[in-house]
Design a protein around this motif. Structure first.
Motif, PDB file in Angstrom:
ATOM      1  N   PRO A  86     -46.625   4.309  37.838  1.00  0.00           N
ATOM      2  CA  PRO A  86     -46.614   2.883  37.468  1.00  0.00           C
ATOM      3  C   PRO A  86     -46.413   2.000  38.688  1.00  0.00           C
ATOM      4  O   PRO A  86     -45.841   2.419  39.700  1.00  0.00           O
ATOM      5  CB  PRO A  86     -45.417   2.783  36.504  1.00  0.00           C
ATOM      6  CG  PRO A  86     -45.170   4.179  36.036  1.00  0.00           C
ATOM      7  CD  PRO A  86     -45.553   5.073  37.169  1.00  0.00           C
ATOM      8  N   TYR A  87     -46.869   0.770  38.584  1.00  0.00           N
ATOM      9  CA  TYR A  87     -46.710  -0.188  39.665  1.00  0.00           C
ATOM     10  C   TYR A  87     -45.370  -0.905  39.520  1.00  0.00           C
ATOM     11  O   TYR A  87     -44.890  -1.153  38.413  1.00  0.00           O
ATOM     12  CB  TYR A  87     -47.852  -1.205  39.651  1.00  0.00           C
ATOM     13  CG  TYR A  87     -49.221  -0.594  39.830  1.00  0.00           C
ATOM     14  CD1 TYR A  87     -49.503   0.222  40.921  1.00  0.00           C
ATOM     15  CD2 TYR A  87     -50.230  -0.812  38.888  1.00  0.00           C
ATOM     16  CE1 TYR A  87     -50.762   0.793  41.086  1.00  0.00           C
ATOM     17  CE2 TYR A  87     -51.484  -0.243  39.050  1.00  0.00           C
ATOM     18  CZ  TYR A  87     -51.743   0.560  40.143  1.00  0.00           C
ATOM     19  OH  TYR A  87     -52.982   1.124  40.303  1.00  0.00           O
ATOM     20  N   GLU A  88     -44.795  -1.238  40.657  1.00  0.00           N
ATOM     21  CA  GLU A  88     -43.535  -1.970  40.698  1.00  0.00           C
ATOM     22  C   GLU A  88     -43.833  -3.454  40.910  1.00  0.00           C
ATOM     23  O   GLU A  88     -44.513  -3.829  41.871  1.00  0.00           O
ATOM     24  CB  GLU A  88     -42.640  -1.451  41.826  1.00  0.00           C
ATOM     25  CG  GLU A  88     -42.306   0.037  41.708  1.00  0.00           C
ATOM     26  CD  GLU A  88     -41.485   0.348  40.465  1.00  0.00           C
ATOM     27  OE1 GLU A  88     -40.674  -0.513  40.049  1.00  0.00           O
ATOM     28  OE2 GLU A  88     -41.658   1.447  39.904  1.00  0.00           O
ATOM     29  N   VAL A  89     -43.312  -4.281  40.024  1.00  0.00           N
ATOM     30  CA  VAL A  89     -43.585  -5.719  40.029  1.00  0.00           C
ATOM     31  C   VAL A  89     -42.281  -6.477  40.235  1.00  0.00           C
ATOM     32  O   VAL A  89     -41.248  -6.120  39.672  1.00  0.00           O
ATOM     33  CB  VAL A  89     -44.243  -6.155  38.700  1.00  0.00           C
ATOM     34  CG1 VAL A  89     -44.335  -7.678  38.605  1.00  0.00           C
ATOM     35  CG2 VAL A  89     -45.624  -5.522  38.558  1.00  0.00           C
ATOM     36  N   THR A  90     -42.341  -7.523  41.054  1.00  0.00           N
ATOM     37  CA  THR A  90     -41.182  -8.387  41.270  1.00  0.00           C
ATOM     38  C   THR A  90     -41.607  -9.844  41.166  1.00  0.00           C
ATOM     39  O   THR A  90     -42.625 -10.238  41.743  1.00  0.00           O
ATOM     40  CB  THR A  90     -40.545  -8.147  42.649  1.00  0.00           C
ATOM     41  OG1 THR A  90     -40.132  -6.789  42.752  1.00  0.00           O
ATOM     42  CG2 THR A  90     -39.337  -9.057  42.857  1.00  0.00           C
ATOM     43  N   SER A 147     -41.762 -15.932  44.567  1.00  0.00           N
ATOM     44  CA  SER A 147     -42.118 -14.847  45.464  1.00  0.00           C
ATOM     45  C   SER A 147     -42.584 -13.687  44.598  1.00  0.00           C
ATOM     46  O   SER A 147     -41.799 -13.115  43.840  1.00  0.00           O
ATOM     47  CB  SER A 147     -40.912 -14.426  46.317  1.00  0.00           C
ATOM     48  OG  SER A 147     -41.249 -13.326  47.146  1.00  0.00           O
ATOM     49  N   LEU A 148     -43.872 -13.377  44.665  1.00  0.00           N
ATOM     50  CA  LEU A 148     -44.490 -12.412  43.767  1.00  0.00           C
ATOM     51  C   LEU A 148     -44.955 -11.183  44.534  1.00  0.00           C
ATOM     52  O   LEU A 148     -45.555 -11.314  45.614  1.00  0.00           O
ATOM     53  CB  LEU A 148     -45.688 -13.043  43.050  1.00  0.00           C
ATOM     54  CG  LEU A 148     -45.444 -14.361  42.315  1.00  0.00           C
ATOM     55  CD1 LEU A 148     -46.753 -14.915  41.776  1.00  0.00           C
ATOM     56  CD2 LEU A 148     -44.425 -14.181  41.196  1.00  0.00           C
ATOM     57  N   SER A 149     -44.719 -10.013  43.970  1.00  0.00           N
ATOM     58  CA  SER A 149     -45.212  -8.795  44.604  1.00  0.00           C
ATOM     59  C   SER A 149     -45.525  -7.746  43.548  1.00  0.00           C
ATOM     60  O   SER A 149     -44.911  -7.709  42.482  1.00  0.00           O
ATOM     61  CB  SER A 149     -44.184  -8.229  45.589  1.00  0.00           C
ATOM     62  OG  SER A 149     -43.031  -7.763  44.918  1.00  0.00           O
ATOM     63  N   CYS A 150     -46.507  -6.919  43.861  1.00  0.00           N
ATOM     64  CA  CYS A 150     -46.881  -5.788  43.011  1.00  0.00           C
ATOM     65  C   CYS A 150     -47.368  -4.678  43.932  1.00  0.00           C
ATOM     66  O   CYS A 150     -48.048  -4.946  44.926  1.00  0.00           O
ATOM     67  CB  CYS A 150     -47.965  -6.182  42.014  1.00  0.00           C
ATOM     68  SG  CYS A 150     -48.491  -4.819  40.927  1.00  0.00           S
ATOM     69  N   SER A 151     -47.036  -3.445  43.600  1.00  0.00           N
ATOM     70  CA  SER A 151     -47.418  -2.317  44.448  1.00  0.00           C
ATOM     71  C   SER A 151     -48.844  -1.842  44.200  1.00  0.00           C
ATOM     72  O   SER A 151     -49.268  -0.848  44.793  1.00  0.00           O
ATOM     73  CB  SER A 151     -46.441  -1.151  44.248  1.00  0.00           C
ATOM     74  OG  SER A 151     -46.435  -0.716  42.896  1.00  0.00           O
ATOM     75  N   CYS A 152     -49.594  -2.554  43.362  1.00  0.00           N
ATOM     76  CA  CYS A 152     -50.978  -2.163  43.097  1.00  0.00           C
ATOM     77  C   CYS A 152     -51.865  -2.524  44.292  1.00  0.00           C
ATOM     78  O   CYS A 152     -51.462  -3.302  45.158  1.00  0.00           O
ATOM     79  CB  CYS A 152     -51.494  -2.835  41.829  1.00  0.00           C
ATOM     80  SG  CYS A 152     -51.942  -4.585  42.040  1.00  0.00           S
ATOM     81  N   PRO A 153     -53.094  -1.984  44.357  1.00  0.00           N
ATOM     82  CA  PRO A 153     -53.979  -2.263  45.495  1.00  0.00           C
ATOM     83  C   PRO A 153     -54.736  -3.587  45.410  1.00  0.00           C
ATOM     84  O   PRO A 153     -55.448  -3.941  46.357  1.00  0.00           O
ATOM     85  CB  PRO A 153     -54.959  -1.079  45.469  1.00  0.00           C
ATOM     86  CG  PRO A 153     -55.009  -0.675  44.034  1.00  0.00           C
ATOM     87  CD  PRO A 153     -53.624  -0.893  43.496  1.00  0.00           C
TER      88      PRO A 153
END
Length: 256
Positions: A86-90, A147-153
């Motif tokens: 799963p992807y990590e979302v912040t 501040s947005l982040s996701c570990s997806c490509p």
């Protein structure tokens, strides 16, 4: 976000279906049933994200979000996409400074009806004005506030995984408006304790300001008043003050 593929964008893929994920309560139409969740989603929808919003809603309704946690200044989620992990979302939003919270709490303590509405699961309709007067908005106003982040490509920010998180966060706000205040830096217990302390110093006639606002018809729980006393400011204020200390906690499934 990182990854390698041919061309400027990642190829379209299907997510891996999962069991036990958090599924949006609405199967079709708009997500978010209260004015405060709709106000929050208006920020997301103002970004003109096009198909990413559509796919984010589909993820939210399919249960692709595995976890969602609200903490002061930070929302974290895990979202199952097309890859095994799963992807990590912040979703981060700076907590309000203490001087701002002090001014907000002083204003909220002046009228017991604010606490009564919150304890009844409602966000007072003029609470945005209270925060604005204290020097900070309750909700983010633009993308730059987050501040947005996701570990997806996917290089796009926000991506569909972030969009799905936004939609389920709005539903969490529907269920418990204290989650918004927690995200902005105040836990339920801490806020109510401060209001109890401040209300102990409020002049007896301060609750006269509450006479123009009463609980909505059908309000239940500690915030409700008897029809015979619903128009009595002292009765409304008394019920609200009692609610601060006596009402049970609302279900809180998204806080650590």
């Amino acid at each position: 976000m990182s990854g390698q593929w041919n061309g400027p964008f990642p190829p379209r893929s299907r997510p891996i279906r999962v069991e036990g994920g958090i599924r949006a309560r609405t199967a079709r139409g708009a997500i978010g049933s209260t004015w405060w969740s709709k106000r929050f989603l208006a920020v997301l929808e103002s970004f003109a994200l096009g198909t990413r919003l559509t796919r984010g809603r589909a993820y939210a309704r399919a249960g692709q979000v595995l976890s969602l946690t609200v903490a002061p200044g930070r929302v974290t989620a895990t979202v199952q996409g097309s890859r095994t992990s799963p992807y990590e979302v912040t979703v981060a939003l700076a907590p309000l400074p203490e001087p701002v919270w002090a001014r907000v709490e002083a204003s909220l303590a002046e009228q017991a009806i604010y606490s009564a509405r919150l304890l009844a699961g409602e966000m007072p309709p003029d609470i945005e004005e209270v925060f604005a007067a204290a020097g900070a908005p309750l909700f983010p106003r633009r993308l730059a506030d987050l501040s947005l982040s996701c570990s997806c490509p996917d290089p796009a920010v926000p991506c569909k995984h972030l969009a799905a998180t936004f939609y389920l966060l709005a539903e969490a706000f529907d269920l418990d408006p204290f989650q918004i205040l927690r995200w902005r830096g105040r836990d339920r217990e801490e806020l109510l304790a401060r209001l109890r302390t401040l209300r102990g110093a409020v002049p007896p006639d301060a609750d006269s300001h509450a006479d123009a606002v009463g609980p909505d018809p059908g309000t239940s729980g500690a915030a409700a008043t008897d029809p015979a006393t619903a128009t009595d400011p002292a009765a409304v204020a008394g019920a609200a003050a009692a609610a601060i200390g006596a009402a049970p906690a609302l279900a809180d499934v998204t806080s650590p």
